[in-house]
Write a protein that holds these residues in place. Structure first.
Motif, PDB file in Angstrom:
ATOM      1  N   GLN A 140       0.854  -1.192   0.000  1.00 18.05           N
ATOM      2  CA  GLN A 140       0.000   0.000   0.000  1.00 18.05           C
ATOM      3  C   GLN A 140       0.886   1.237   0.000  1.00 18.05           C
ATOM      4  O   GLN A 140       1.782   1.356   0.840  1.00 18.05           O
ATOM      5  CB  GLN A 140      -0.944  -0.003   1.221  1.00 18.05           C
ATOM      6  N   ARG A 192       0.989   8.879   3.935  1.00 15.90           N
ATOM      7  CA  ARG A 192       0.404   8.502   5.211  1.00 15.90           C
ATOM      8  C   ARG A 192      -0.823   7.612   5.009  1.00 15.90           C
ATOM      9  O   ARG A 192      -1.951   7.982   5.341  1.00 15.90           O
ATOM     10  CB  ARG A 192       0.015   9.736   5.996  1.00 15.90           C
ATOM     11  N   LYS A 213      -3.633   4.828   5.497  1.00 10.55           N
ATOM     12  CA  LYS A 213      -4.307   4.232   6.644  1.00 10.55           C
ATOM     13  C   LYS A 213      -4.187   2.707   6.576  1.00 10.55           C
ATOM     14  O   LYS A 213      -3.864   2.137   5.543  1.00 10.55           O
ATOM     15  CB  LYS A 213      -5.776   4.636   6.651  1.00 10.55           C
ATOM     16  N   ASP A 214      -4.442   2.064   7.684  1.00 11.45           N
ATOM     17  CA  ASP A 214      -4.421   0.605   7.690  1.00 11.45           C
ATOM     18  C   ASP A 214      -5.480   0.076   6.729  1.00 11.45           C
ATOM     19  O   ASP A 214      -6.621   0.568   6.699  1.00 11.45           O
ATOM     20  CB  ASP A 214      -4.699   0.064   9.090  1.00 11.45           C
ATOM     21  N   LYS A 220      -0.524  -1.957   7.025  1.00 18.06           N
ATOM     22  CA  LYS A 220      -0.356  -0.560   6.597  1.00 18.06           C
ATOM     23  C   LYS A 220       0.463  -0.467   5.311  1.00 18.06           C
ATOM     24  O   LYS A 220       0.016   0.142   4.332  1.00 18.06           O
ATOM     25  CB  LYS A 220       0.318   0.265   7.692  1.00 18.06           C
TER      26      LYS A 220
END
Length: 246
Positions: free
Chosen positions: A161, A165, A167-168, A204
């Motif tokens: 991913q 920044r 997100k999970d 993540k």
């Protein structure tokens, strides 16, 4: 002169031995006494020999050098051999259990080593700029190969991913196996260890799955498909198919 000749003749005459007269009854009695003494001596020697033989028979067989009971000897040897066999069997089972544990540990270590190598290779390429990570979720690696065990196949899939920044990612995966059985092509949906068809994931940046599955004897796996679903979505976000690696 005549007297002198007469004296000479008396001097030159044979010597006469005088013995006392023994009657035949006395001789018979002496013979009987001697025979009785001999019988008593023989009987005494016989009793002494019999008592010695009794003492020898009372001695255990294992104390006699040359005499033993064959059945007892064989029974003792069989018991000793059974004891040795039981001990060897116990040692063999311990060694076999240790070898099985060692094989399992080796397999786990090999699996973990492959995972770490793949992750290290991935991050090295990312740091070097050789691997471009698009924003959002993507399939970085998907592989299918046959295991050393019969009718067993292994597969690995790596998800990444990217983006600022991120997100999970919460979602799930579904795996479909395309195989040929009895000249017929089938598609089978895999289930995880909990007999669920969805493989839940939560990460993540990077996530890797390595699992195996077994097909019925006589079946040949041709390819495999993976679908990535985001949480609460019925539509697959990603789909990829891979052929069996030789």
């Amino acid at each position: 002169m005549k007297k002198l000749f007469k004296k000479k003749s008396e001097i030159l005459s044979s010597r006469v031995v005088v013995r006392p007269h023994v009657s035949w009854q006395s001789r018979l009695l002496a013979i009987i006494v001697v025979c009785l003494l001999l019988l008593l001596l023989s009987w005494g020697m016989y009793e002494v020999g019999r008592s010695s033989a009794g003492e020898m028979s009372a001695v255990p067989h294992n104390k006699l050098g040359g005499s033993y009971n064959m059945a007892t000897c064989l029974q003792k040897k069989r018991a000793a051999l059974c004891t040795q066999l039981a001990e060897l069997t116990r040692q063999f089972q311990m060694i076999q259990a240790a070898n099985d544990n060692l094989a399992k540990q080796t397999k786990l270590l090999s699996k973990e080593n492959n995972r770490l190598k793949e992750e290290l290779d991935f991050f090295e390429h990312v740091m070097a700029g050789n691997t471009k990570i698009n924003s959002g979720i993507s399939i970085h690696h998907f592989n299918l190969k046959k295991d050393i065990n019969p009718d067993v196949y292994r597969y690995t899939v790596s998800l990444v991913q990217g983006g600022q920044r991120p997100k999970d990612f919460n979602g799930s995966l579904k795996f479909f196996v395309n195989l040929r059985q009895n000249d017929q092509t089938k598609t089978v949906l895999l289930a995880n260890k909990n007999t669920k068809q969805n493989f839940n994931v939560n990460f993540k940046f990077y996530h890797r799955i390595e699992e195996s599955f077994k097909v019925p004897p006589g079946s040949v796996v041709e390819s495999m498909k993976v679908q990535v679903f985001e949480q609460n979505d019925a539509q697959a976000k990603l789909t990829q198919t891979v052929e069996l690696s030789l």
